[in-house]
Design a protein around this motif. Sequence first.
Motif, PDB file in Angstrom:
ATOM      1  N   GLU A  47       0.931  -1.354   0.039  1.00 15.90           N
ATOM      2  CA  GLU A  47      -0.005  -0.025  -0.190  1.00 15.90           C
ATOM      3  C   GLU A  47       0.769   1.425  -0.021  1.00 15.90           C
ATOM      4  OE1 GLU A  47      -3.416   2.183   2.921  1.00 15.90           O
ATOM      5  OE2 GLU A  47      -2.734   0.212   3.314  1.00 15.90           O
ATOM      6  N   SER A  48       0.771   1.912  -1.062  1.00  7.94           N
ATOM      7  CA  SER A  48       1.517   3.118  -1.214  1.00  7.94           C
ATOM      8  C   SER A  48       1.198   4.107  -2.307  1.00  7.94           C
ATOM      9  CB  SER A  48       3.258   2.647  -1.529  1.00  7.94           C
ATOM     10  OG  SER A  48       3.864   3.690  -2.270  1.00  7.94           O
ATOM     11  N   TYR A  49       0.939   5.426  -1.821  1.00 13.37           N
ATOM     12  CA  TYR A  49       0.503   6.426  -3.008  1.00 13.37           C
ATOM     13  C   TYR A  49       1.451   6.318  -4.162  1.00 13.37           C
ATOM     14  CZ  TYR A  49      -2.682   8.394   0.613  1.00 13.37           C
ATOM     15  OH  TYR A  49      -3.538   8.390   1.685  1.00 13.37           O
ATOM     16  N   ASN A  50       2.719   6.264  -3.920  1.00  9.75           N
ATOM     17  CA  ASN A  50       3.774   6.275  -5.174  1.00  9.75           C
ATOM     18  C   ASN A  50       3.428   5.229  -6.039  1.00  9.75           C
ATOM     19  OD1 ASN A  50       6.025   7.831  -6.223  1.00  9.75           O
ATOM     20  ND2 ASN A  50       7.262   6.036  -5.508  1.00  9.75           N
ATOM     21  N   LEU A  51       3.558   3.941  -5.407  1.00  7.63           N
ATOM     22  CA  LEU A  51       3.329   2.860  -6.109  1.00  7.63           C
ATOM     23  C   LEU A  51       1.871   2.963  -7.050  1.00  7.63           C
ATOM     24  CD1 LEU A  51       3.923  -0.200  -6.952  1.00  7.63           C
ATOM     25  CD2 LEU A  51       3.044  -0.805  -4.885  1.00  7.63           C
ATOM     26  N   ILE A  52       0.763   3.290  -6.347  1.00  8.27           N
ATOM     27  CA  ILE A  52      -0.334   3.251  -7.262  1.00  8.27           C
ATOM     28  C   ILE A  52      -0.204   4.213  -8.125  1.00  8.27           C
ATOM     29  CG2 ILE A  52      -2.592   4.095  -6.956  1.00  8.27           C
ATOM     30  CD1 ILE A  52      -2.596   3.133  -4.061  1.00  8.27           C
ATOM     31  N   ALA A  53       0.419   5.405  -8.024  1.00 14.20           N
ATOM     32  CA  ALA A  53       0.637   6.385  -8.988  1.00 14.20           C
ATOM     33  C   ALA A  53       1.479   5.983 -10.459  1.00 14.20           C
ATOM     34  CB  ALA A  53       1.600   7.678  -8.564  1.00 14.20           C
ATOM     35  N   HIS A  54       2.304   5.054  -9.805  1.00 14.57           N
ATOM     36  CA  HIS A  54       3.239   4.178 -10.815  1.00 14.57           C
ATOM     37  C   HIS A  54       2.529   3.395 -11.540  1.00 14.57           C
ATOM     38  CE1 HIS A  54       7.671   5.346 -10.593  1.00 14.57           C
ATOM     39  NE2 HIS A  54       7.418   5.525  -9.356  1.00 14.57           N
ATOM     40  N   CYS A  55       1.755   2.572 -11.131  1.00 16.33           N
ATOM     41  CA  CYS A  55       0.654   1.670 -11.788  1.00 16.33           C
ATOM     42  C   CYS A  55      -0.343   2.669 -12.716  1.00 16.33           C
ATOM     43  CB  CYS A  55      -0.067   0.699 -10.720  1.00 16.33           C
ATOM     44  SG  CYS A  55       0.839  -0.407  -9.804  1.00 16.33           S
ATOM     45  N   LEU A  56      -0.983   3.790 -12.303  1.00 16.98           N
ATOM     46  CA  LEU A  56      -1.725   4.397 -12.833  1.00 16.98           C
ATOM     47  C   LEU A  56      -1.097   4.996 -14.189  1.00 16.98           C
ATOM     48  CD1 LEU A  56      -3.637   6.483 -10.227  1.00 16.98           C
ATOM     49  CD2 LEU A  56      -4.676   4.617 -11.626  1.00 16.98           C
TER      50      LEU A  56
END
Length: 427
Positions: A183-192
């Motif tokens: 769970e990470s904002y940065n990881l979610i942004a990378h996936c998006l």
Amino acid sequence: MKIHTIFAALNAAIRAAAQHISGRHFSRKSPLTAEAVIRFFISAEGGCLAKILHTAGLDVTASALSQRRAQIPSDVFRAVFDRFNSACVDDGLFRDYRLLAVDGTAVNLPRNPAAPSFVQNDGIPKGVNQLHVTPLYDILNRTFSDVIIQPEPKKDEIGALVEMLERNTFPQKTLIIADRGFESYNLIAHCLEKQNVDFLIRIKQSKSAMREVAKLPMMEFDCKISFTITTTQTNEDKKNGYIHLQVPKKSKAGSKTRRGRWDFPSPYPMRFRICRFLLDNGEFETVATSLPPSFTLADIRELYHLRWGLETAFRDLKYTLGLVNLHGRSDAFAEQELYADLTAFNFASRVCREVVVRQPSDGIYAYKVNFKMAVMLCKEFLRTPNADSEKLLEEIARHTVPIRPNRQDERNLKVKGFAGFVYRVAA
């Protein structure tokens, strides 16, 4: 893929990687050529080295093998793993999506306080050596597609997944399925931002959850949330209700600030789905996903349940492939065997897909290949010159186990140490 094609792809990967090794060490004749050493470790079992050498028909000592493998960088074994994957086609899909699960696991090494893998804290005052392995696992094709290996003191699962996202292209629509540790904002942004990539990540649902998630009621739902991430704290940011992310001041995030990394502009708007569903035990599970609405809540639940295939793959990698019985003391030797076992795992999985399993006409259960026996037979096949590939398929088909769906056993988690070299089974 036919077994002949799979075997040819592995042989080509080994030869290509071995040819890139140069230097005076491999200029003279020796039974332990670079290709022979690579092939030896891909087909090796978990016993003592002397026994495995005898089984492989190599008339050399264990000491000679250890000296020879020290002359081969672990990157060569990595190259075999990558080349073999590139040459093979894994076409199992879920509604046009390739399913890749990600998680981390620790591999125990012999105790060596001077090695980078040595970790010591209040829980383990004497210290242990471990490598942390974070792979991308293709659930439906049962193969490992990529992996990051880190010393346990420097493990960074989120950073490892970001690195794998950045260095891979995804021509096929791909779903990354991850557990709560990702769970990470940065990881979610990378996936998006990554083309053809969607994500499904289990997230916290308590007071420590994401701010927008913590506001949601504890019940089943499927909704979209939107918010804006900012790395500043201006009056305008506060007025707009932006979520402030404390980015570490250091150029490189430390162990306590990895979740605060941010690789994108500020402010940055985000929008994705939050799904909460009820488990059979009466507890709720919450996931964040970027999948389109055509995937229902029931679909989301099924997809997250499929992630468990990675946990069983870890078990097979350690106990079926023999990763708990390494044959060297150094971190570099452990990395060699990790890549070799991952390659052997993928070879066995691809061969198993070509096996035709006869189902009983009046049986209670359907049957599948016994993967333990398949691995043993595949390694024997790789060690045997001019082995019959059709006979290998027939032998694997003879060893099957029943499929018992929805079985649940309590996990018996125990701390396991490294199996010492003098305590290996010889017969």
